[in-house]
Design an enzyme around this catalytic site. Structure first.
Site, short mmCIF file in Angstrom:
data_model
loop_
_atom_site.label_atom_id
_atom_site.label_comp_id
_atom_site.label_asym_id
_atom_site.label_seq_id
_atom_site.Cartn_x
_atom_site.Cartn_y
_atom_site.Cartn_z
N CYS A 80 -85.84 -7.02 -32.56
CA CYS A 80 -86.84 -6.98 -33.64
C CYS A 80 -86.33 -7.47 -34.98
O CYS A 80 -86.83 -8.46 -35.50
CB CYS A 80 -87.36 -5.56 -33.76
SG CYS A 80 -87.97 -4.93 -32.19
N GLY A 107 -78.90 -5.62 -34.88
CA GLY A 107 -79.14 -6.49 -33.73
C GLY A 107 -80.48 -6.12 -33.14
O GLY A 107 -81.32 -5.52 -33.82
N ALA A 150 -73.36 1.85 -42.61
CA ALA A 150 -72.61 0.58 -42.53
C ALA A 150 -72.04 0.43 -41.13
O ALA A 150 -71.82 1.41 -40.42
CB ALA A 150 -71.50 0.60 -43.56
N GLY A 151 -71.81 -0.78 -40.72
CA GLY A 151 -71.26 -1.00 -39.39
C GLY A 151 -71.12 -2.48 -39.11
O GLY A 151 -70.50 -3.21 -39.89
N GLU A 169 -96.69 -2.13 -34.12
CA GLU A 169 -95.93 -1.05 -33.48
C GLU A 169 -94.66 -0.76 -34.27
O GLU A 169 -94.02 -1.67 -34.75
CB GLU A 169 -95.56 -1.53 -32.07
CG GLU A 169 -94.93 -0.49 -31.23
CD GLU A 169 -95.72 0.80 -31.26
OE1 GLU A 169 -96.77 0.86 -30.63
OE2 GLU A 169 -95.29 1.76 -31.95
C1 UGA Z 1 -86.74 -1.49 -35.11
C2 UGA Z 1 -87.52 -0.57 -36.07
O1 UGA Z 1 -86.70 0.52 -36.46
C3 UGA Z 1 -88.81 -0.04 -35.40
O2 UGA Z 1 -89.54 0.73 -36.33
C4 UGA Z 1 -89.65 -1.22 -34.95
O3 UGA Z 1 -90.80 -0.81 -34.24
C5 UGA Z 1 -88.82 -2.10 -34.02
O4 UGA Z 1 -87.62 -2.53 -34.70
C6 UGA Z 1 -89.69 -3.28 -33.63
O5 UGA Z 1 -90.06 -4.05 -34.51
O6 UGA Z 1 -90.08 -3.37 -32.46
P1 UGA Z 1 -85.09 -1.10 -33.05
O7 UGA Z 1 -84.87 -2.58 -33.05
O8 UGA Z 1 -85.35 -0.42 -31.76
O9 UGA Z 1 -86.33 -0.70 -34.01
O10 UGA Z 1 -83.76 -0.45 -33.62
P2 UGA Z 1 -83.29 0.33 -34.92
O11 UGA Z 1 -82.96 1.70 -34.55
O12 UGA Z 1 -84.19 0.12 -36.05
O13 UGA Z 1 -81.93 -0.43 -35.22
C7 UGA Z 1 -81.87 -1.83 -35.43
C8 UGA Z 1 -80.46 -2.27 -35.67
O14 UGA Z 1 -80.00 -1.82 -36.95
C9 UGA Z 1 -79.45 -1.74 -34.66
O15 UGA Z 1 -78.55 -2.78 -34.36
C10 UGA Z 1 -78.75 -0.61 -35.40
O16 UGA Z 1 -77.45 -0.38 -34.94
C11 UGA Z 1 -78.75 -1.18 -36.82
N1 UGA Z 1 -78.65 -0.14 -37.88
C12 UGA Z 1 -79.63 0.77 -38.04
C13 UGA Z 1 -77.56 -0.14 -38.75
O17 UGA Z 1 -76.62 -0.99 -38.62
N2 UGA Z 1 -77.50 0.77 -39.75
C14 UGA Z 1 -78.48 1.69 -39.93
O18 UGA Z 1 -78.35 2.50 -40.87
C15 UGA Z 1 -79.56 1.70 -39.05
#
Ligand code: UGA
Length: 429
Positions: A258, A255, A250-251, A149
């Protein structure tokens, strides 16, 4: 088609409701009676935009129902999706106990041949292991398909209907095509591969995205030591199609349920296979440090935090979710509380969950402005859209001092300076 979904967590519920919306007859199975009761009443057990409406609509249309009875669900359906959790073990490996238990229960229950589709994120070889369990004896022949997924929390409903690819791991390509057809004509490119390749595409995708995030956070930390701006660096890099702009924000690091789990699991999988995945170990180290670097920056600004009132906006691991798992916000709020600061926190959806985990000293505000009132600093830790649109005149009036630490770079540094704030963000000093 008649479909059973084993596990009504994040992946299971979105998949079930999505398949029901496509016209299939779906039954969701879970062993948690409280959850089943909620779902039967059409109440979603977690917040996800668009889910509540879709759930109610499909219950009403009798396309989805929920049950505790796995045996009945398995025997009334031809396709069984396994969507149970694979949480991290102490050693970083994935805990497969739910998955193996579900597989044995399906084997015991099924009176005829079925297709079992594994959506849970699982280590290499797990689909083969499940097939062995299912086909160990008896006449019922199971087809096992790995279909990892890629839904993102907060955008999961959209992602279900608009996937960019469908990875289908099979031993028999015809079975793969059958599994793919369940999702209708969604325009996604189908990647039909063997099952271990399918399993690895999932881990490699999450680990690669996590690597991009740690990389850009390292660059941000460099930027802070000179006059460079990480957003402009990321923009400049991202214009190269070989790099691409996504996941270069960046941030405070990644978290959620996943990335942290899957990156650690891939390191563990490599270790078991006799390979030291050094790069991912560094990705994890950079990620763990990033939130602490931010919190320490705030401590350094004040000298000591004892007695200071800090407004923390955002508690979820990202915007548009109530999920706190591995949330930087929680670690940061705890850090402030431990340092003796008075923390006033607000999150649009994650407060109820946060009340269960944050120290008693943390005060939960009714809204962002109540949290900000009389605070010595405003600290933004989650990118909820409403935090990017604060009434800055009001914020300035309410704050004890016009100090903002923005861990998500939601505002323009120059504008904030002009408005009279002492504004600190990540990689843009
Ligand atoms: C992530 C993947 O994006 C999905 O494709 C995958 O299905 C999912 O894990 C999973 O394995 O179930 P998700 O954990 O919902 O999805 O969140 P993301 O939007 O990917 O963000 C993950 C983390 O990275 C968040 O803490 C977000 O703030 C951080 N992030 C994201 C950054 O710090 N910088 C970015 O440029 C992008």
């Amino acid at each position: 088609m008649k479909i059973a979904i084993i596990g009504t967590g994040y992946v299971g519920l979105i998949t079930g409701v999505g398949l029901a919306e496509l016209g299939h007859s779906v039954v969701g199975v879970d062993e948690n009676p409280e959850k089943i009761k909620l779902l039967e009443r059409g109440v979603e057990p977690f917040y996800e935009p668009g889910l509540a409406e879709l759930l109610k609509k499909n219950i009403k249309a009798k396309r989805i129902s929920f049950t505790l009875d796995l045996t009945q669900a398995v025997n009334k359906t031809d396709y069984i999706f396994i969507c149970v959790g694979t949480p991290p073990r102490q050693d970083g490996g994935a805990d497969l106990s739910y998955l193996l238990r579900a597989s044995r229960a399906i084997k015991k229950a099924a009176r005829g041949p079925k297709m079992v589709i594994i959506k849970s994120t699982v280590p290499l070889g797990t689909n083969d292991r499940v097939e062995k369990i299912l086909n160990s004896s008896g006449s019922a022949k199971f087809e096992v398909v790995s279909m990892p997924e890629f839904l993102r929390e907060g955008k999961a409903v959209y992602d279900f209907f608009h996937p960019d690819r469908m990875v289908i791991g099979v031993t028999n390509p015809k079975a793969g095509a059958r599994a793919g057809r369940l999702f209708g004509k969604n325009g996604a490119r189908k990647v039909i591969v063997n099952r271990e390749t399918g399993e690895l595409i999932k881990y490699a995708s999450n680990a690669f995205l996590a690597t991009k995030i740690s990389f850009i956070n390292d660059i941000a930390n460099l930027c802070e030591r000179v006059k460079a701006n990480v957003e402009q660096v990321a923009y400049g890099m991202g214009l190269d199609p070989r790099i691409a702009p996504a996941f270069l924000k960046a941030g405070l690091g990644y978290g959620g349920s996943c990335f942290p789990k899957d990156v650690k699991a891939l390191v563990y999988i490599a270790k078991v296979l006799g390979y030291d995945f050094r790069m991912l170990k560094a990705v994890i180290a950079v990620n763990s440090a990033q939130r602490i670097i931010f919190a320490e920056k705030i401590k350094k600004y004040f000298g000591r935090l004892k007695g200071k009132k800090i407004a923390v906006l955002g508690l979820a691991f990202k915007g548009e979710t109530d999920d706190l798992r591995e949330s930087a916000a929680i670690d940061i709020a705890e850090y402030f509380a431990k340092q003796g600061a008075k923390v006033a926190a607000f999150d649009p959806k994650a407060m109820a969950n946060a009340m269960k985990v944050l120290p008693k000293s943390v005060v939960f505000a009714k809204n962002e402005y109540e949290a900000i009132k009389n605070a010595d600093a405003l600290v933004i830790v989650t990118e909820w859209p409403q935090f990017a649109k604060l009434n800055l005149t009001k914020v300035k009036k309410l704050l004890n001092r016009p100090v903002i630490f923005d861990g998500k770079n939601l505002y323009d540094s120059e504008v904030m300076k002009k408005k009279g704030f002492k504004y600190f963000s990540v990689g843009r000093n």
